[in-house]
Motif scaffolding. Structure first.
Motif, PDB file in Angstrom:
ATOM      1  N   GLY A 185     -38.845  -5.112  61.000  1.00 24.27           N
ATOM      2  CA  GLY A 185     -38.278  -4.444  59.833  1.00 24.27           C
ATOM      3  C   GLY A 185     -37.497  -5.387  58.950  1.00 24.27           C
ATOM      4  N   SER A 217     -39.375  -0.261  64.476  1.00 25.67           N
ATOM      5  CA  SER A 217     -39.237  -1.040  65.714  1.00 25.67           C
ATOM      6  C   SER A 217     -39.018  -0.119  66.904  1.00 25.67           C
ATOM      7  CB  SER A 217     -38.070  -2.022  65.601  1.00 25.67           C
ATOM      8  OG  SER A 217     -38.305  -2.925  64.555  1.00 25.67           O
ATOM      9  N   ARG A 237     -43.218  -6.368  59.590  1.00 28.33           N
ATOM     10  CA  ARG A 237     -43.388  -4.925  59.405  1.00 28.33           C
ATOM     11  C   ARG A 237     -44.833  -4.570  59.747  1.00 28.33           C
ATOM     12  NH1 ARG A 237     -39.398  -2.153  56.651  1.00 28.33           N
ATOM     13  NH2 ARG A 237     -37.843  -3.401  55.588  1.00 28.33           N
TER      14      ARG A 237
END
Length: 157
Positions: A11, A109, A78
């Motif tokens: 992320g 995540s 990502r």
């Protein structure tokens, strides 16, 4: 052969992601059972490509710089993970004798961590224990209610 730990960033690289990395490495160094402290270079993609950074020999002075370093020191991603990629991650975890996987990130995540756990539970004999944990990274707000990412410990019973 000792047990190994892996830290994966995912992320957005928030201002605290390196502080979580610092804490995880500092704590892992306390245990003689941990032989290698790995970080996946650039997130889950690095894990699948076996691009692992060894952190166990990083001096404490350098490690402390993480507390003031913006972004992600080990890289993040990502990636949208498909089933074949979970299979590949498990293959690498077994090959490198990684017993502890720490995901540091947000909702994506956490989702990846949970799905990896389900795949581990499905594919790995109970005699081989792999623990997957999502580390605290951020506090997000949904409307006026804070949603705190609480570390979730998932392990084979």
């Amino acid at each position: 052969m000792g047990e190994n730990i892996l830290i994966v960033h995912g992320g957005g690289p928030t201002s605290v992601i390196n502080a979580s990395l610092y804490g995880a490495v500092k704590e892992a160094k306390k245990y003689k059972e941990i032989e290698h402290i790995y970080a996946a270079k650039n997130g889950t993609g690095g894990l699948m490509r076996e691009e692992l950074i060894e952190l166990e020999n990083v001096p404490d002075e350098k490690l402390e710089l993480l507390l003031k370093t913006p972004g992600s020191a080990i890289g993040t991603s990502r990636d949208q993970i498909e089933q074949a990629e979970y299979d590949r991650m498990i293959e690498v975890l077994l090959k490198k004798n990684i017993k502890y996987v720490l995901f540091n990130g947000g909702n994506g995540s956490m989702d990846t961590c949970g799905k990896l756990y389900k795949n581990i539970r499905r594919d790995i004999p109970l005699s081989t224990l792999i623990v997957a944990v999502n580390l605290l990274r951020t506090v997000q707000k949904i409307g006026q209610l804070p949603l705190l990412h609480i570390p979730i410990l998932t392990q084979i019973p």
